[in-house]
Design an enzyme around this catalytic site. Structure first.
Site, PDB file in Angstrom:
ATOM      1  N   TYR A  19       0.817  -1.215   0.000  1.00  0.00           N
ATOM      2  CA  TYR A  19       0.000   0.000   0.000  1.00  0.00           C
ATOM      3  C   TYR A  19       0.855   1.272   0.000  1.00  0.00           C
ATOM      4  O   TYR A  19       0.834   2.063  -0.956  1.00  0.00           O
ATOM      5  CB  TYR A  19      -0.926  -0.062   1.222  1.00  0.00           C
ATOM      6  CG  TYR A  19      -1.748   1.176   1.511  1.00  0.00           C
ATOM      7  CD1 TYR A  19      -2.309   1.940   0.491  1.00  0.00           C
ATOM      8  CD2 TYR A  19      -1.999   1.546   2.838  1.00  0.00           C
ATOM      9  CE1 TYR A  19      -3.085   3.054   0.789  1.00  0.00           C
ATOM     10  CE2 TYR A  19      -2.780   2.647   3.138  1.00  0.00           C
ATOM     11  CZ  TYR A  19      -3.310   3.400   2.112  1.00  0.00           C
ATOM     12  OH  TYR A  19      -4.078   4.498   2.413  1.00  0.00           O
ATOM     13  N   ASN A  42       8.124  -9.377  -1.902  1.00  0.00           N
ATOM     14  CA  ASN A  42       7.953 -10.837  -1.967  1.00  0.00           C
ATOM     15  C   ASN A  42       6.491 -11.233  -2.198  1.00  0.00           C
ATOM     16  O   ASN A  42       6.158 -12.415  -2.187  1.00  0.00           O
ATOM     17  CB  ASN A  42       8.481 -11.522  -0.697  1.00  0.00           C
ATOM     18  CG  ASN A  42       7.696 -11.100   0.539  1.00  0.00           C
ATOM     19  OD1 ASN A  42       6.753 -10.328   0.444  1.00  0.00           O
ATOM     20  ND2 ASN A  42       8.093 -11.609   1.685  1.00  0.00           N
ATOM     21  N   ASP A  90      12.934 -11.822  -1.010  1.00  0.00           N
ATOM     22  CA  ASP A  90      12.517 -11.790   0.392  1.00  0.00           C
ATOM     23  C   ASP A  90      13.680 -11.309   1.258  1.00  0.00           C
ATOM     24  O   ASP A  90      14.781 -11.871   1.182  1.00  0.00           O
ATOM     25  CB  ASP A  90      12.099 -13.214   0.799  1.00  0.00           C
ATOM     26  CG  ASP A  90      11.309 -13.210   2.090  1.00  0.00           C
ATOM     27  OD1 ASP A  90      11.737 -12.554   3.059  1.00  0.00           O
ATOM     28  OD2 ASP A  90      10.249 -13.861   2.124  1.00  0.00           O
ATOM     29  N   ALA A 130       7.253  -4.955   5.645  1.00  0.00           N
ATOM     30  CA  ALA A 130       6.995  -5.352   7.042  1.00  0.00           C
ATOM     31  C   ALA A 130       5.593  -5.914   7.142  1.00  0.00           C
ATOM     32  O   ALA A 130       4.743  -5.629   6.301  1.00  0.00           O
ATOM     33  CB  ALA A 130       7.114  -4.150   7.981  1.00  0.00           C
ATOM     34  N   THR A 171       6.184   3.786  13.160  1.00  0.00           N
ATOM     35  CA  THR A 171       4.747   3.872  13.439  1.00  0.00           C
ATOM     36  C   THR A 171       4.457   4.584  14.761  1.00  0.00           C
ATOM     37  O   THR A 171       5.284   4.552  15.693  1.00  0.00           O
ATOM     38  CB  THR A 171       4.148   2.450  13.518  1.00  0.00           C
ATOM     39  OG1 THR A 171       2.820   2.516  14.023  1.00  0.00           O
ATOM     40  CG2 THR A 171       4.942   1.549  14.454  1.00  0.00           C
ATOM     41  N   TYR A 189       3.701  -5.679  17.327  1.00  0.00           N
ATOM     42  CA  TYR A 189       4.020  -4.934  16.109  1.00  0.00           C
ATOM     43  C   TYR A 189       4.805  -3.660  16.431  1.00  0.00           C
ATOM     44  O   TYR A 189       5.868  -3.393  15.866  1.00  0.00           O
ATOM     45  CB  TYR A 189       2.720  -4.602  15.354  1.00  0.00           C
ATOM     46  CG  TYR A 189       2.897  -3.540  14.313  1.00  0.00           C
ATOM     47  CD1 TYR A 189       3.678  -3.776  13.184  1.00  0.00           C
ATOM     48  CD2 TYR A 189       2.304  -2.282  14.460  1.00  0.00           C
ATOM     49  CE1 TYR A 189       3.862  -2.778  12.232  1.00  0.00           C
ATOM     50  CE2 TYR A 189       2.482  -1.294  13.517  1.00  0.00           C
ATOM     51  CZ  TYR A 189       3.261  -1.545  12.410  1.00  0.00           C
ATOM     52  OH  TYR A 189       3.453  -0.556  11.476  1.00  0.00           O
ATOM     53  N   LYS A 241       8.890  -2.417  15.599  1.00  0.00           N
ATOM     54  CA  LYS A 241       9.295  -1.165  14.938  1.00  0.00           C
ATOM     55  C   LYS A 241      10.241  -0.361  15.838  1.00  0.00           C
ATOM     56  O   LYS A 241      11.188   0.256  15.366  1.00  0.00           O
ATOM     57  CB  LYS A 241       8.056  -0.339  14.568  1.00  0.00           C
ATOM     58  CG  LYS A 241       7.220  -0.956  13.438  1.00  0.00           C
ATOM     59  CD  LYS A 241       7.868  -0.736  12.079  1.00  0.00           C
ATOM     60  CE  LYS A 241       7.070  -1.333  10.946  1.00  0.00           C
ATOM     61  NZ  LYS A 241       7.555  -1.009   9.610  1.00  0.00           N
ATOM     62  N   PHE A 294       1.016   7.848  11.566  1.00  0.00           N
ATOM     63  CA  PHE A 294      -0.210   7.641  12.323  1.00  0.00           C
ATOM     64  C   PHE A 294      -1.147   6.806  11.420  1.00  0.00           C
ATOM     65  O   PHE A 294      -0.659   5.911  10.751  1.00  0.00           O
ATOM     66  CB  PHE A 294      -0.739   8.984  12.841  1.00  0.00           C
ATOM     67  CG  PHE A 294       0.057   9.382  14.078  1.00  0.00           C
ATOM     68  CD1 PHE A 294       1.417   9.664  13.989  1.00  0.00           C
ATOM     69  CD2 PHE A 294      -0.509   9.373  15.332  1.00  0.00           C
ATOM     70  CE1 PHE A 294       2.192   9.938  15.125  1.00  0.00           C
ATOM     71  CE2 PHE A 294       0.244   9.653  16.481  1.00  0.00           C
ATOM     72  CZ  PHE A 294       1.586   9.934  16.371  1.00  0.00           C
ATOM     73  N   LEU A 352      -9.857   0.436   9.463  1.00  0.00           N
ATOM     74  CA  LEU A 352     -11.184   1.029   9.641  1.00  0.00           C
ATOM     75  C   LEU A 352     -11.850   1.506   8.347  1.00  0.00           C
ATOM     76  O   LEU A 352     -12.952   1.075   8.013  1.00  0.00           O
ATOM     77  CB  LEU A 352     -11.085   2.192  10.643  1.00  0.00           C
ATOM     78  CG  LEU A 352     -12.403   2.874  10.945  1.00  0.00           C
ATOM     79  CD1 LEU A 352     -13.346   1.937  11.680  1.00  0.00           C
ATOM     80  CD2 LEU A 352     -12.178   4.139  11.756  1.00  0.00           C
TER      81      LEU A 352
HETATM   82  N1  UFG Z   1     -11.792  -0.318  14.202  1.00  0.00           N
HETATM   83  C1  UFG Z   1     -13.099  -0.699  14.426  1.00  0.00           C
HETATM   84  N2  UFG Z   1     -13.631  -1.652  13.612  1.00  0.00           N
HETATM   85  C2  UFG Z   1     -12.932  -2.241  12.596  1.00  0.00           C
HETATM   86  C3  UFG Z   1     -11.596  -1.822  12.376  1.00  0.00           C
HETATM   87  C4  UFG Z   1     -11.066  -0.860  13.213  1.00  0.00           C
HETATM   88  O1  UFG Z   1     -13.764  -0.204  15.347  1.00  0.00           O
HETATM   89  O2  UFG Z   1     -13.485  -3.119  11.914  1.00  0.00           O
HETATM   90  C5  UFG Z   1     -11.204   0.727  15.057  1.00  0.00           C
HETATM   91  C6  UFG Z   1     -10.013   0.237  15.866  1.00  0.00           C
HETATM   92  O3  UFG Z   1     -10.418  -0.380  17.058  1.00  0.00           O
HETATM   93  C7  UFG Z   1      -9.243   1.539  16.065  1.00  0.00           C
HETATM   94  C8  UFG Z   1      -9.530   2.352  14.791  1.00  0.00           C
HETATM   95  O4  UFG Z   1     -10.706   1.757  14.240  1.00  0.00           O
HETATM   96  O5  UFG Z   1      -9.750   2.212  17.145  1.00  0.00           O
HETATM   97  C9  UFG Z   1      -8.435   2.298  13.765  1.00  0.00           C
HETATM   98  O6  UFG Z   1      -8.090   0.934  13.553  1.00  0.00           O
HETATM   99  P1  UFG Z   1      -7.179   0.472  12.331  1.00  0.00           P
HETATM  100  O7  UFG Z   1      -7.148  -1.024  12.373  1.00  0.00           O
HETATM  101  O8  UFG Z   1      -7.639   1.112  11.075  1.00  0.00           O
HETATM  102  O9  UFG Z   1      -5.779   1.083  12.671  1.00  0.00           O
HETATM  103  P2  UFG Z   1      -4.875   0.898  13.968  1.00  0.00           P
HETATM  104  O10 UFG Z   1      -5.056   2.163  14.776  1.00  0.00           O
HETATM  105  O11 UFG Z   1      -5.109  -0.364  14.677  1.00  0.00           O
HETATM  106  O12 UFG Z   1      -3.444   0.747  13.365  1.00  0.00           O
HETATM  107  C10 UFG Z   1      -2.921   1.602  12.409  1.00  0.00           C
HETATM  108  C11 UFG Z   1      -1.880   0.849  11.636  1.00  0.00           C
HETATM  109  C12 UFG Z   1      -0.764   0.459  12.520  1.00  0.00           C
HETATM  110  C13 UFG Z   1      -0.244   1.658  13.245  1.00  0.00           C
HETATM  111  C14 UFG Z   1      -1.320   2.415  13.935  1.00  0.00           C
HETATM  112  C15 UFG Z   1      -0.773   3.662  14.518  1.00  0.00           C
HETATM  113  O13 UFG Z   1      -2.443  -0.315  11.054  1.00  0.00           O
HETATM  114  O14 UFG Z   1       0.236  -0.086  11.718  1.00  0.00           O
HETATM  115  O15 UFG Z   1      -2.337   2.716  13.013  1.00  0.00           O
HETATM  116  O16 UFG Z   1      -1.755   4.520  14.914  1.00  0.00           O
HETATM  117  F1  UFG Z   1       0.628   1.251  14.185  1.00  0.00           F
END
Ligand code: UFG
Length: 334
Positions: A10, A31, A56, A80, A122, A146, A150, A174, A195
């Protein structure tokens, strides 16, 4: 020539195009464990000069061959695994692919006198914020494997600077959203967990119900708050970081975010508004490893890199929506 690891993924693919647009020679390495061949085709159909090598980072010989075959001046390292929940279930996968593979890369760089690297770190390195917005000096206590991988890599890079003067600029992303869909690029995970694409998929495909993880966080509406940064703005930061590194020859670290927080519920509501249709939703238990609030201070990147985000949340979500439609059509035609 610039080597971009994870360039079929991405952020890596957007990065490749960002540098190709500016006339850089780009070598993409991947990879395909999470990246896609179609993305490489999309890049090469527009940028004939883009070189691609499959390999890889866990096989040091794959990287050594790259450095022998091409004159590489700098590396942008994005390869990663990055799914927080998966990192709890199979931590070894993360330590091997993120940490061990990066050590291979750094060693191969040293052996070939390539001394400059931009690294995708991250916000997850910080853990639960002690104050907001989070600046780069904030304590680093990651709450998931994770984030730990990092942070380990950042520490290793510090030690390689001290020992060998290998210079690294680390960008702490972020929450990255959006897509350069016009160039055939976007977020494409076979098991999507993020999300914005999850909400869009549930709206467009109607074959699962979107779930909000947690409703009693200590936030204004009980759902988690995140700082959503457009991938197109993020890759612009990589280019500025590259120039900063080449010019100053110092190691440094920068947050890349907008300093604006949106709750999960707000993001859901904005998508409902953009699509103009109802999207079923239900609440589910909290996810392990989720901080209540993550919000960047990106002042340092503003001051030293001259970087600032440009895209509005609306533009980012709209582009993610266009990309999701592209992806659905692509899958239907295959
Ligand atoms: N969420 C939901 N429902 C879903 C998916 C996500 O409620 O189906 C919520 C999560 O609980 C979180 C928010 O939406 O509160 C964002 O979740 P993401 O999975 O989109 O992103 P993350 O915050 O977990 O993680 C992302 C990256 C990581 C990075 C992080 C840093 O994937 O690599 O942001 O903020 F470390």
């Amino acid at each position: 020539m610039i080597l971009i690891t994870g360039g079929a993924g991405y952020i890596g693919s957007h990065c490749a195009v960002e540098f190709l647009k500016d006339g850089f020679d780009v070598l993409i390495f991947d990879n395909f464990s999470t990246g896609h061949r179609e993305i490489i085709q999309n890049i090469q159909s527009k940028y004939k000069s883009a070189v691609f090598c499959e390999g890889d980072l866990r096989n040091k010989s794959d990287i050594d061959n790259l450095f022998k075959s091409y004159k590489i001046d700098a590396v942008i390292h994005l390869a990663a695994y990055s799914i927080v929940s998966e990192s709890f279930n199979v931590p070894e996968k993360y330590y091997e692919n993120n940490v061990c593979a990066t050590i291979n890369l750094l060693n191969s760089m040293l052996e070939n006198s390539v001394m400059n690297i931009i690294f995708s770190s991250t916000a997850a390195v910080y853990g639960e914020p002690l104050y907001l917005p989070i600046d780069e000096k904030h304590s680093k206590k990651p709450i998931n494997p994770y984030g730990k991988t990092k942070l380990m890599i950042e520490n290793i890079m510090d030690d390689y600077d001290i020992a060998y003067r290998l210079k690294s600029v680390r960008l702490r992303y972020f929450n990255v959203i959006g897509a350069d869909y016009e160039n055939g690029l976007g977020e494409w995970h076979d098991n999507e967990t993020h999300l914005v694409p999850i909400i869009l998929k549930s709206a467009l495909k109607n074959d699962f119900v979107f779930k909000i993880f947690g409703k009693d966080y200590s936030t204004k509406d009980g759902t988690c708050i995140r700082d959503y940064i457009d991938v197109r703005d993020l890759v612009a930061a990589h280019k500025l970081a590259y120039y900063y590194l080449i010019k100053n020859q110092i190691s440094d670290v920068f947050n890349i975010g907008t300093q604006k927080g949106y709750s999960v519920k707000e993001i859901y509501e904005i998508i409902v508004e953009i699509l103009g249709k109802k999207i079923p939703v239900e609440y589910a238990p909290k996810r392990n490893g989720d901080s209540a609030v993550l919000l960047a201070s990106a002042k340092k990147a503003e001051n030293l890199l001259g970087w600032r985000y440009k895209k509005t949340l609306y533009e980012s979500i709209k582009s993610a929506y266009e990309w999701e439609r592209y992806l659905i059509n692509l899958k239907a035609s295959n």
